[in-house]
Write an enzyme that holds these catalytic residues in place. Structure first.
Site, PDB file in Angstrom:
ATOM      1  CB  SER A 112      -0.524   0.191   1.785  1.00 61.14           C
ATOM      2  OG  SER A 112      -0.264   0.232   2.566  1.00 61.14           O
ATOM      3  CE  LYS A 113      -0.704   8.049  -0.807  1.00 60.03           C
ATOM      4  NZ  LYS A 113      -1.487   9.431  -0.392  1.00 60.03           N
ATOM      5  NE  ARG A 114      -2.388   6.037   5.744  1.00 59.83           N
ATOM      6  CZ  ARG A 114      -2.036   6.601   5.623  1.00 59.83           C
ATOM      7  NH1 ARG A 114      -1.056   7.245   5.047  1.00 59.83           N
ATOM      8  NH2 ARG A 114      -3.470   7.438   5.403  1.00 59.83           N
TER       9      ARG A 114
END
Length: 515
Positions: free
Chosen positions: A271-273
């Site tokens: 994920s981007k996180r």
RNA sequence: GGCCCGUUCGUCUAAGGGUUAGGACACCACCCUUUCACGGUGGUGAUACGAGUUCGAAUCUCGUACGGGCUACCA
């Protein structure tokens, strides 16, 4: 290893990538493009990009341009797209709205779909009412649909009336009872589903936009897609798509499917996180979210070479069966095969990604590195008058650079004298004898010396032994004078490239500072 | 919960019934290098578990465990 022959390979290969413009293109997205691209090019086919912008609420301005910029940087330009032209446009789904409605109506006419008038609140209520221990999220399926407001439960007259009044409605697929839907995935082999666990997916939304399910089938048909490749997250909805193909265009016209394994972060699907959390890029290029203004650093800006980026991505889930790991794009096109793509997800390893980039920097010639390095140095205020020095510098420092951005610290001192010298660090090692040594060395340098590594080094060592000083102690000081730090290529190579005037100037300046 | 997909060193992976289970990244040691690196040599380290089929299983089958995905009028 599985081998599933492409039975319809006689048909011209046409593949597509269909991003939704909702943000930056991450690793998984680029790898999907890559595999599509490699497959198309391997068989001399077309690579098409269309834009899935049917969810206007999630549409992000600038994301579409960003996607094409990324493709360009990676060298994976499509043959057909909004930006590249082609005969199958429009390539934005929002511009194809009328087409989808027509097919949805066709499905209703044939008894494979129906109108549903339930409001979002009705659906919420349904999920609450039918929720049980065994079934925590009830589906709009063949059990539930008879309890809802749709053209199957309402009389024909009522339905007509509601439609005539312009009542908000969606069109849902009518999933058949107790059928087995199966298809052959080029990576996984035969995959099958029991229709009793598939729900009546919305095909056309209340705003008239299609959902992915309808759009992907209609577009793949109209755009003559021969092979449909996408991420594994789509596998559960494959039965819906197979059924739509069966009802609308015939299974014999359906493309061959392949579902790529997911690229995983340290905890599940990347994920981007994860990028911010674990300190590595997840997007190909810098992405600034227009809503939050939050910047996510890209591989490009981090200092990755596009060649390295696609190389490392290609190897995340595929290999050619040999021990080769470094591939050019041309080699990938030649050697890629869908049958050798893994079925298991691959965890992204940033350390290995860095290694790929390092290998590519070492492998690259001055020609392909120069413009990037030059730009980086110019951003630091360096003005280039003679390029040949830059060529020499790139050659001499590239082995020690993992990122393109590493060229800045590794070569800045060639073009600008060190701004600060670690005087306190040097002082303990500095004394009158050494000072005299460097004065004497300057004299030698100013004399009739051949300005090359060998003469510079020999005269330095001769002088050191004359003065009975260990060369090691002096070398360290000499490096500090020229470089300003404990790094860089061999010090006499640096002196050679710096030239007589600059070398002497730096020694003089340092002597004054050291006192 | 249901459905689907998966499982070989920490990570990416090779091995298509017979290999001392191979390579790469990372890590460790040594060599090279009067800096930092590069490079070289070597080392630690894996077939999730249990049954079955077979003379023989990482490989085929089944079960279990674990992981992941999906379960929206998102894609």
């Amino acid at each position: 290893m599985r081998v599933y022959l492409c039975s319809r390979m006689s048909k011209k290969v046409r593949v597509r990538f269909a991003p939704s413009p909702t943000g930056g293109l991450h690793l998984g997205g680029v790898r999907t493009v890559l595999y599509n691209y490699l497959f198309a090019k391997k068989y001399g086919g077309d690579f098409l990009v269309r834009i899935e912008d049917t969810d206007q609420s999630r549409y992000v301005k600038g994301a579409e341009e960003y996607i094409f910029d990324t493709l360009k940087w990676c060298g994976l330009e499509p043959d057909e797209s909004v930006q590249h032209g082609g005969n199958y446009g429009p390539y934005r789904q929002s511009e194809r709205k009328a087409t989808y409605r027509q097919y949805a109506e066709q499905l209703i006419k044939d008894g494979h779909a129906y109108y549903a008038f339930d409001t979002p609140e009705d659906l919420e209520k349904m999920r609450q009412n039918f929720k049980t221990e065994q079934n925590t999220s009830p589906q709009y399926d063949n059990n539930i649909r008879i309890k809802m407001r749709n053209s199957l439960t309402l009389s024909a007259d009522e339905t007509e009336k509601l439609l005539a009044e312009g009542t908000k409605h969606v069109i849902r697929i009518k999933i058949p009872l107790n059928e087995t839907v199966s298809f052959t995935d080029m990576i996984r082999g035969e995959v099958s589903f029991d229709t009793s666990v598939v729900d009546d997916k919305v095909l056309l939304k209340a705003d008239g936009m299609p959902t992915y399910h309808l759009a992907v089938v209609v577009d793949d048909y109209l755009m003559k897609i021969s092979h449909a490749f996408r991420g594994e997250e789509w596998l559960p909805s494959a039965p819906v798509h197979i059924l739509l193909w069966k009802y609308l265009f015939g299974l014999e016209n359906m493309p061959q499917w392949a579902h790529f394994p997911l690229i995983l972060g340290p905890n599940g699907k990347l994920s981007k996180r994860d990028g911010a959390k674990y300190g590595f890029p997840v997007f190909a290029m810098n992405w600034t979210d227009p809503k939050t203004n939050e910047l996510t650093e890209g591989f490009k800006e981090k200092g990755f070479l596009p060649e390295a980026f696609i190389n490392l991505l290609a190897l995340l889930g595929w290999n050619d069966g040999t021990e080769q790991e470094i591939f050019t794009k041309e080699e990938l096109v030649e050697k890629f095969s869908m049958e050798r793509v893994h079925s298991a997800g691959a965890k992204f390893d940033y350390e290995k990604a860095k290694w790929f980039n390092h290998e590519w920097i070492k492998k690259s010639g001055v020609g392909s590195l120069k413009s990037g390095v030059k730009t980086l140095l110019e951003q630091k205020g360096i003005v280039f008058t003679k390029d040949f020095l830059l060529d020499e510098v790139i050659n001499i420092v590239k082995d020690r650079c993992t990122f393109l951005t590493d060229f800045v610290p590794q070569s800045l001192f060639f073009f600008r004298a060190p701004q600060t010298l670690d005087v306190d660090g040097v002082k303990p090692k500095w004394n009158e004898d050494k000072k005299n040594f460097f004065f004497a060395y300057i004299e030698k340098l100013e004399g009739n010396i051949n300005w090359n590594v060998v003469s510079l080094e020999n005269s330095f060592k001769e002088l050191a032994s004359e003065k009975s000083i260990k060369p090691g102690d002096l070398l360290f000081l000499f490096r500090m004078m020229l470089v300003g730090g404990k790094f860089g290529p061999p010090v006499f190579n640096i002196a050679e490239l710096l030239g007589k005037t600059e070398t002497i100037a730096r020694i003089n300046k340092a002597i004054i500072l050291f006192g």
